[in-house]
Design a protein around this motif. Structure first.
Motif, short mmCIF file in Angstrom:
data_model
loop_
_atom_site.label_atom_id
_atom_site.label_comp_id
_atom_site.label_asym_id
_atom_site.label_seq_id
_atom_site.Cartn_x
_atom_site.Cartn_y
_atom_site.Cartn_z
N SER A 83 1.26 -0.91 0.00
CA SER A 83 -0.26 0.31 -0.18
C SER A 83 0.59 1.11 -0.13
CB SER A 83 -0.54 -0.19 1.24
OG SER A 83 -1.93 -1.31 1.39
N ALA A 84 2.10 1.31 0.54
CA ALA A 84 2.76 2.52 0.79
C ALA A 84 3.18 2.47 -0.45
CB ALA A 84 4.19 2.08 1.76
N VAL A 85 3.86 1.35 -1.38
CA VAL A 85 4.14 1.97 -2.78
C VAL A 85 3.41 1.95 -3.69
CG1 VAL A 85 5.51 0.85 -4.65
CG2 VAL A 85 6.14 0.28 -2.57
N GLY A 86 1.60 1.79 -3.47
CA GLY A 86 0.95 2.40 -4.39
C GLY A 86 0.81 3.63 -3.94
N PHE A 211 -7.45 -0.99 1.47
CA PHE A 211 -6.63 -1.52 0.54
C PHE A 211 -6.25 -3.20 0.46
CE2 PHE A 211 -4.80 2.98 0.82
CZ PHE A 211 -5.66 3.48 -0.65
N ILE A 212 -6.06 -3.58 2.07
CA ILE A 212 -5.16 -4.39 1.76
C ILE A 212 -6.46 -5.61 2.11
CG2 ILE A 212 -4.01 -5.99 4.15
CD1 ILE A 212 -3.34 -3.70 5.22
N VAL A 213 -7.46 -5.55 2.80
CA VAL A 213 -8.40 -6.48 2.37
C VAL A 213 -8.95 -6.47 1.24
CG1 VAL A 213 -10.63 -7.62 3.98
CG2 VAL A 213 -9.17 -6.86 5.28
N GLY A 214 -9.19 -5.22 0.67
CA GLY A 214 -10.72 -5.23 -0.37
C GLY A 214 -9.29 -5.80 -1.88
N GLY A 215 -7.73 -5.32 -2.09
CA GLY A 215 -6.81 -6.26 -2.70
C GLY A 215 -6.24 -7.16 -2.64
N LEU A 233 -1.76 -3.63 -3.95
CA LEU A 233 -0.38 -2.24 -4.52
C LEU A 233 -1.03 -1.83 -5.58
CD1 LEU A 233 2.03 -1.58 -5.71
CD2 LEU A 233 2.34 -3.32 -7.14
N ALA A 234 -2.60 -2.35 -5.89
CA ALA A 234 -2.74 -2.16 -7.31
C ALA A 234 -4.12 -1.43 -6.73
CB ALA A 234 -3.82 -2.79 -7.83
N VAL A 235 -4.79 -1.86 -5.89
CA VAL A 235 -5.82 -0.90 -5.05
C VAL A 235 -5.54 0.28 -4.59
CG1 VAL A 235 -7.41 -0.98 -3.16
CG2 VAL A 235 -7.32 -3.15 -4.59
N SER A 236 -4.50 0.20 -3.46
CA SER A 236 -4.08 1.87 -3.37
C SER A 236 -3.33 2.63 -4.76
CB SER A 236 -2.50 1.38 -2.21
OG SER A 236 -1.03 0.85 -2.84
#
Length: 372
Positions: A83-86, A211-215, A233-236
């Motif tokens: 998530s941080a990278v996204g 981000f985490i759960v949905g991703g 990564l994709a969601v964030s």
């Protein structure tokens, strides 16, 4: 008499393993936090990760470490890092590439090709499988690659050692190359990362949970490799590019906790046999790492020719790893930080997205060749 005394003797028998387990976790947490504080005080990059890895590996080798990090915590750490990278994929950062995005993407693709070739060479070693070789030699995203190594069926111990060897070589050599090779003035005040307002932790946490759960759910549904990394990564990144999460940032302490968990995850997997295997691999891996670094420097010269940026900016844009250190050096030399950050983030995202797919494909091809 025996019926009366046996319950009393069974109490320490039951509690002793629990006490030992608790003491092991206490030692791991205390020493890791102490190492993190010490590393931060001397300006060590990713101090939490390095201290956690060293402490966990030391305790594991001596038999004083816990068996492993619980799987849900490992996935949570991967999701936080992804998530941080996204969230680094800002529209302004991508726009900063301007008309130069074609050569920058081409150079990033060439870096990926170099990494794949180096991974294939490393996989020729008898102690390295195809997935491990591909992940270990990828030039960028060390923490993310270590996090996804076990999920892809690779050896995260080898990936961790080789990846951190690459980061260490980059971080150690870069200031000397910039100062003595480019004669750059690095006396300006440095920064340790990108600036941003961010948000309060209680605002950021619901977004990170989404981000985490949905991703992970979406990535699992579409059968992406390493869903705990690629899904968040994709969601964030989608939220960031859509302008819906401009004020969201991963809380620093949460990021530190994720780095420590990733360090534990890799470090606790060490044992004497794995150390012997890695000792045989290290000279070969170090040589390949140096060759990849030299090839990336050559790509920097090509990037400078294609885009018109200075050789120093092109070198910083193509340096294979150490994003925080690269941005700090870039700012201290009055270079085009926007261009350097855009090129580095784009390379990082390309590496994290494509490497697991390439690793799986390479492993499948290698297994078919062996059967043939």
């Amino acid at each position: 008499m025996n019926d009366v005394q046996s319950p009393e003797r069974s109490v320490p028998t039951r509690t002793a393993p629990l006490r030992r387990h608790g003491l092991r976790w206490f030692a791991l947490i205390t020493l890791s936090v102490g190492g993190w504080v010490l590393g931060e005080s001397v300006g060590l990059t990713a101090a939490g990760l390095f201290s956690a890895l060293i402490v966990a590996a030391t305790l594991a080798v001596t038999g004083w470490g816990p068996a492993r990090v619980p799987r849900p915590l490992g996935k949570l750490a991967q999701g936080v890092l992804a998530s941080a990278v996204g969230l680094m994929v800002h529209r302004d950062t991508i726009a900063g590439l301007g008309s130069m995005w074609v050569p920058v993407v081409s150079i990033a693709a060439a870096t990926l090709a170099l990494s794949v070739a180096a991974g294939a060479l490393l996989a020729l070693h008898r102690d390295v499988d195809a997935v491990t070789g591909s992940l270990a030699m990828t030039a960028g995203g060390a923490t993310g690659l270590v996090a996804m190594a076990r999920e892809l069926g690779g050896d995260d111990r080898v990936v961790a050692v080789v990846q951190y060897l690459r980061v260490a070589l980059v971080v150690v050599s870069m200031p000397m190359i910039v100062t003595f090779g480019f004669r750059a003035d690095t006396g300006a005040e440095t920064v340790t990362g990108t600036e941003g307002g961010g948000s309060e932790w209680y605002v950021a946490l619901p977004f990170l949970a989404l981000f985490i759960v949905g991703g992970i759910a979406v990535a699992t549904l579409v059968r992406l490799p390493a869903p705990a990394t690629l899904g968040p990564l994709a969601v964030s990144a989608g939220f960031e590019l859509g302008g819906w999460s401009d004020a969201v940032a991963v809380p620093p302490m949460l990021m530190t906790g994720a780095l420590i968990l990733i360090g534990w995850q890799a470090g606790l997997a060490f044992d004497r046999a794995s150390l012997r295997a890695i000792r045989r691999i290290l000279p070969y891996a170090a040589l390949l790492t140096l060759l990849v670094g030299a090839a990336c420097a050559g790509l920097g010269v090509l990037l400078s020719h294609l885009t018109g940026v200075s050789l120093l900016e092109a070198y910083l844009a193509t340096t294979p790893g150490g994003l925080a250190a690269v941005l700090a050096v870039s700012a201290s030399t009055a270079s085009n930080v926007t261009f350097v950050a855009a090129a580095q983030v784009l390379r990082l995202v390309i590496m994290l997205v494509t490497t697991p797919i390439m690793a799986k494909a390479f492993a499948h091809f290698s297994s078919r060749r062996r059967r043939a």
